[in-house]
Design a protein around this motif. Sequence first.
Motif, PDB file in Angstrom:
ATOM      1  N   GLY A  45      -1.512   5.207  -3.854  1.00 37.10           N
ATOM      2  CA  GLY A  45      -0.082   5.274  -3.575  1.00 37.10           C
ATOM      3  C   GLY A  45       0.179   5.159  -2.095  1.00 37.10           C
ATOM      4  N   GLY A  46       1.023   4.209  -1.688  1.00 34.01           N
ATOM      5  CA  GLY A  46       1.438   4.047  -0.290  1.00 34.01           C
ATOM      6  C   GLY A  46       0.242   3.917   0.635  1.00 34.01           C
ATOM      7  N   THR A  47       0.236   4.690   1.719  1.00 33.10           N
ATOM      8  CA  THR A  47      -0.847   4.605   2.715  1.00 33.10           C
ATOM      9  C   THR A  47      -2.204   4.936   2.104  1.00 33.10           C
ATOM     10  N   GLY A  48      -2.204   5.718   1.039  1.00 31.59           N
ATOM     11  CA  GLY A  48      -3.453   6.085   0.376  1.00 31.59           C
ATOM     12  C   GLY A  48      -4.254   4.872  -0.103  1.00 31.59           C
ATOM     13  N   ALA A  89      -5.122   2.407   1.562  1.00 25.95           N
ATOM     14  CA  ALA A  89      -6.105   2.039   2.594  1.00 25.95           C
ATOM     15  C   ALA A  89      -7.430   2.762   2.365  1.00 25.95           C
ATOM     16  N   ILE A  90      -7.345   4.045   2.001  1.00 23.61           N
ATOM     17  CA  ILE A  90      -8.564   4.824   1.768  1.00 23.61           C
ATOM     18  C   ILE A  90      -9.182   4.415   0.443  1.00 23.61           C
ATOM     19  N   LEU A  91      -8.302   4.168  -0.517  1.00 21.01           N
ATOM     20  CA  LEU A  91      -8.775   3.778  -1.848  1.00 21.01           C
ATOM     21  C   LEU A  91      -9.633   2.512  -1.765  1.00 21.01           C
ATOM     22  N   GLY A  95       0.680   1.522  -6.056  1.00 22.49           N
ATOM     23  CA  GLY A  95       2.118   1.781  -6.055  1.00 22.49           C
ATOM     24  C   GLY A  95       2.643   2.054  -4.666  1.00 22.49           C
ATOM     25  N   ALA A  96       3.884   1.610  -4.436  1.00 25.40           N
ATOM     26  CA  ALA A  96       4.555   1.906  -3.165  1.00 25.40           C
ATOM     27  C   ALA A  96       6.051   1.891  -3.400  1.00 25.40           C
ATOM     28  N   ARG A  97       6.788   2.329  -2.361  1.00 27.83           N
ATOM     29  CA  ARG A  97       8.243   2.437  -2.591  1.00 27.83           C
ATOM     30  C   ARG A  97       8.887   1.065  -2.777  1.00 27.83           C
ATOM     31  N   SER A  98       8.388   0.025  -2.078  1.00 27.71           N
ATOM     32  CA  SER A  98       8.909  -1.329  -2.295  1.00 27.71           C
ATOM     33  C   SER A  98       7.835  -2.339  -1.891  1.00 27.71           C
ATOM     34  N   THR A 109       6.361  -0.661  -8.000  1.00 28.94           N
ATOM     35  CA  THR A 109       7.202  -0.281  -6.846  1.00 28.94           C
ATOM     36  C   THR A 109       8.333   0.609  -7.366  1.00 28.94           C
ATOM     37  N   ASP A 110       8.709   1.588  -6.534  1.00 33.41           N
ATOM     38  CA  ASP A 110       9.744   2.541  -6.958  1.00 33.41           C
ATOM     39  C   ASP A 110      11.072   1.805  -7.222  1.00 33.41           C
ATOM     40  N   ASP A 111      11.339   0.769  -6.381  1.00 33.17           N
ATOM     41  CA  ASP A 111      12.640   0.082  -6.510  1.00 33.17           C
ATOM     42  C   ASP A 111      12.571  -1.196  -7.351  1.00 33.17           C
ATOM     43  N   PHE A 160       6.703   4.652 -11.057  1.00 31.53           N
ATOM     44  CA  PHE A 160       5.555   5.252 -10.383  1.00 31.53           C
ATOM     45  C   PHE A 160       4.245   4.776 -11.023  1.00 31.53           C
ATOM     46  N   VAL A 161       3.141   4.983 -10.315  1.00 34.87           N
ATOM     47  CA  VAL A 161       1.811   4.568 -10.797  1.00 34.87           C
ATOM     48  C   VAL A 161       1.403   5.253 -12.113  1.00 34.87           C
ATOM     49  N   THR A 162       2.000   6.414 -12.368  1.00 31.52           N
ATOM     50  CA  THR A 162       1.595   7.178 -13.555  1.00 31.52           C
ATOM     51  C   THR A 162       2.000   6.486 -14.866  1.00 31.52           C
ATOM     52  N   LYS A 212      -1.282  15.016  -7.876  1.00 28.84           N
ATOM     53  CA  LYS A 212      -1.057  16.124  -8.815  1.00 28.84           C
ATOM     54  C   LYS A 212      -0.615  15.576 -10.180  1.00 28.84           C
ATOM     55  N   ASN A 213       0.315  14.631 -10.174  1.00 25.88           N
ATOM     56  CA  ASN A 213       0.814  14.111 -11.456  1.00 25.88           C
ATOM     57  C   ASN A 213      -0.229  13.250 -12.176  1.00 25.88           C
ATOM     58  N   VAL A 214      -1.035  12.527 -11.408  1.00 26.84           N
ATOM     59  CA  VAL A 214      -2.136  11.775 -12.031  1.00 26.84           C
ATOM     60  C   VAL A 214      -3.089  12.759 -12.728  1.00 26.84           C
ATOM     61  N   VAL A 252     -10.005  13.081  -6.445  1.00 26.29           N
ATOM     62  CA  VAL A 252      -8.922  12.842  -5.489  1.00 26.29           C
ATOM     63  C   VAL A 252      -9.484  13.002  -4.077  1.00 26.29           C
ATOM     64  N   SER A 253      -8.818  12.370  -3.111  1.00 26.84           N
ATOM     65  CA  SER A 253      -9.224  12.523  -1.715  1.00 26.84           C
ATOM     66  C   SER A 253      -8.114  13.304  -1.017  1.00 26.84           C
ATOM     67  N   LEU A 254      -8.446  14.475  -0.476  1.00 29.98           N
ATOM     68  CA  LEU A 254      -7.409  15.340   0.096  1.00 29.98           C
ATOM     69  C   LEU A 254      -7.292  15.147   1.613  1.00 29.98           C
ATOM     70  N   ASN A 255      -6.089  15.363   2.098  1.00 33.18           N
ATOM     71  CA  ASN A 255      -5.880  15.216   3.552  1.00 33.18           C
ATOM     72  C   ASN A 255      -5.130  16.415   4.121  1.00 33.18           C
ATOM     73  N   PRO A 256      -5.761  17.605   4.101  1.00 29.76           N
ATOM     74  CA  PRO A 256      -5.088  18.766   4.683  1.00 29.76           C
ATOM     75  C   PRO A 256      -5.101  18.696   6.210  1.00 29.76           C
TER      76      PRO A 256
HETATM   77  P1  NAD Z   1       5.264   7.278  -1.130  1.00 28.45           P
HETATM   78  O1  NAD Z   1       5.957   8.578  -1.050  1.00 28.45           O
HETATM   79  O2  NAD Z   1       6.011   6.040  -0.796  1.00 28.45           O
HETATM   80  O3  NAD Z   1       4.586   7.157  -2.590  1.00 28.45           O
HETATM   81  C1  NAD Z   1       3.650   6.148  -2.886  1.00 28.45           C
HETATM   82  C2  NAD Z   1       3.535   6.023  -4.377  1.00 28.45           C
HETATM   83  O4  NAD Z   1       3.044   7.238  -4.933  1.00 28.45           O
HETATM   84  C3  NAD Z   1       4.840   5.768  -5.095  1.00 28.45           C
HETATM   85  O5  NAD Z   1       5.218   4.429  -5.017  1.00 28.45           O
HETATM   86  C4  NAD Z   1       4.492   6.199  -6.508  1.00 28.45           C
HETATM   87  O6  NAD Z   1       3.871   5.198  -7.262  1.00 28.45           O
HETATM   88  C5  NAD Z   1       3.535   7.353  -6.258  1.00 28.45           C
HETATM   89  N1  NAD Z   1       4.302   8.575  -6.420  1.00 28.45           N
HETATM   90  C6  NAD Z   1       5.182   9.136  -5.551  1.00 28.45           C
HETATM   91  N2  NAD Z   1       5.771  10.223  -6.098  1.00 28.45           N
HETATM   92  C7  NAD Z   1       5.239  10.344  -7.340  1.00 28.45           C
HETATM   93  C8  NAD Z   1       5.441  11.243  -8.421  1.00 28.45           C
HETATM   94  N3  NAD Z   1       6.324  12.252  -8.322  1.00 28.45           N
HETATM   95  N4  NAD Z   1       4.730  11.058  -9.550  1.00 28.45           N
HETATM   96  C9  NAD Z   1       3.847  10.048  -9.680  1.00 28.45           C
HETATM   97  N5  NAD Z   1       3.620   9.152  -8.694  1.00 28.45           N
HETATM   98  C10 NAD Z   1       4.318   9.297  -7.548  1.00 28.45           C
HETATM   99  O7  NAD Z   1       3.962   7.270  -0.288  1.00 28.45           O
HETATM  100  P2  NAD Z   1       3.762   7.162   1.264  1.00 28.45           P
HETATM  101  O8  NAD Z   1       5.022   7.460   2.018  1.00 28.45           O
HETATM  102  O9  NAD Z   1       3.008   5.967   1.658  1.00 28.45           O
HETATM  103  O10 NAD Z   1       2.763   8.375   1.328  1.00 28.45           O
HETATM  104  C11 NAD Z   1       2.675   9.091   2.360  1.00 28.45           C
HETATM  105  C12 NAD Z   1       1.991  10.387   1.954  1.00 28.45           C
HETATM  106  O11 NAD Z   1       0.672  10.123   1.496  1.00 28.45           O
HETATM  107  C13 NAD Z   1       1.914  11.287   3.131  1.00 28.45           C
HETATM  108  O12 NAD Z   1       2.302  12.567   2.717  1.00 28.45           O
HETATM  109  C14 NAD Z   1       0.458  11.235   3.491  1.00 28.45           C
HETATM  110  O13 NAD Z   1       0.038  12.448   4.043  1.00 28.45           O
HETATM  111  C15 NAD Z   1      -0.201  10.963   2.172  1.00 28.45           C
HETATM  112  N6  NAD Z   1      -1.496  10.316   2.317  1.00 28.45           N
HETATM  113  C16 NAD Z   1      -2.537  10.887   1.657  1.00 28.45           C
HETATM  114  C17 NAD Z   1      -3.797  10.371   1.829  1.00 28.45           C
HETATM  115  C18 NAD Z   1      -4.937  11.032   1.180  1.00 28.45           C
HETATM  116  O14 NAD Z   1      -6.029  11.034   1.685  1.00 28.45           O
HETATM  117  N7  NAD Z   1      -4.739  11.617   0.016  1.00 28.45           N
HETATM  118  C19 NAD Z   1      -4.001   9.270   2.618  1.00 28.45           C
HETATM  119  C20 NAD Z   1      -2.904   8.688   3.253  1.00 28.45           C
HETATM  120  C21 NAD Z   1      -1.644   9.229   3.095  1.00 28.45           C
END
Ligand code: NAD
Length: 274
Positions: free
Chosen positions: A107-110, A112-114, A133-136, A157-159, A167-169, A195-197, A210-214
């Motif tokens: 999802g989104g920036t994730g 890149a790691i994936l 998945g991404a917002r657009s 894409t969300d839109d 969403f990807v789910t 979490k939802n996945v 999952v890969s966490l980023n605290p």
């Molecule tokens: P985003 O909010 O645009 O969401 C990306 C996608 O995640 C959405 O298009 C959708 O498919 C899915 N998603 C979002 N909300 C969901 C929901 N409620 N249920 C199911 N799927 C959902 O993503 P973004 O703005 O690119 O993400 C930024 C966030 O990702 C930041 O909080 C960043 O810290 C985090 N991130 C995490 C990692 C990691 O290692 N886990 C890496 C990079 C970024």
Amino acid sequence: MFEVTRHEEMAQGSIIRLDLIAPQIAAKAKPGQFVIIRANEFGERIPLTIADSDPYSGIITIIFQIVGKSTALLRAFKAGDYIKDVAGPLGRPVEVDKVGTAVVVGGGTGIAILHHVTKAVKEAGNSIIGILGARSKDYIIMEDEMRLLCDEMVITTDDGSYGIQGFVTAPLQEYLDERFDIKLVYAIGPIIMMKNVCNLTRKYNIKTMVSLNPIMVDGTGMCGGCRVSVGGKTSFCCCDGPDFDGHAVDFDELEKRNNMYLKKEKDALLFSIR
Ligand code: NAD
Ligand code: FES
């Protein structure tokens, strides 16, 4: 000092790719590992997962979203500039067995790691279904690279501006209903997505990583900043992770801890561009 060889702006300039010459890191880096970067001698330490590495050219790739002052500072680095410190590779590499079919969800920036993780899933001999998945449309990154690794690919894409709207789910649930060969899911993205996945795959009893980023400070297990609760026990993401069994992660606690400094990060960014 680490030379930047490529600067690319993605997702309308909100996500940046930097390639760096870091031969010692590139020689050892495995999918899932990260580096800690200090842009200059006054910069704070930022943990960034390695999106790709090439031991032959000695180049590592980092891809990050601009969220605060430090990532905004890193954005200014262009090819030919030098970054002060890059420490790594840190964290435990991804461990993947040959399971048959795996679904990788980004999802989104994730995404890149994936990408780096998907390489490891492929190298283990698995067939791969990718769901990105991404917002657009503009926020879907690394699509071509992911298509090279995946046997099937779905984009959401969300839109609805590209691929399936939602969403990807949603496509993940369809796959889980229809395909009984799926034995592993890897999800990387926003906390709510992971979490939802996990809530979904738990019903199907499918192993989900999952890969966490605290929040991280030292990245070596000394400060306790990156603690996460996994299976009711405290783990340190920097040395026990960043990959964990998603069904055991306390995502609500992680979200609360990650939100603690959001306002300060935004304020620091605003102050730095005044
Ligand atoms: P985003 O909010 O645009 O969401 C990306 C996608 O995640 C959405 O298009 C959708 O498919 C899915 N998603 C979002 N909300 C969901 C929901 N409620 N249920 C199911 N799927 C959902 O993503 P973004 O703005 O690119 O993400 C930024 C966030 O990702 C930041 O909080 C960043 O810290 C985090 N991130 C995490 C990692 C990691 O290692 N886990 C890496 C990079 C970024
Ligand atoms: Fe300090 Fe993990 S970042 S213990």
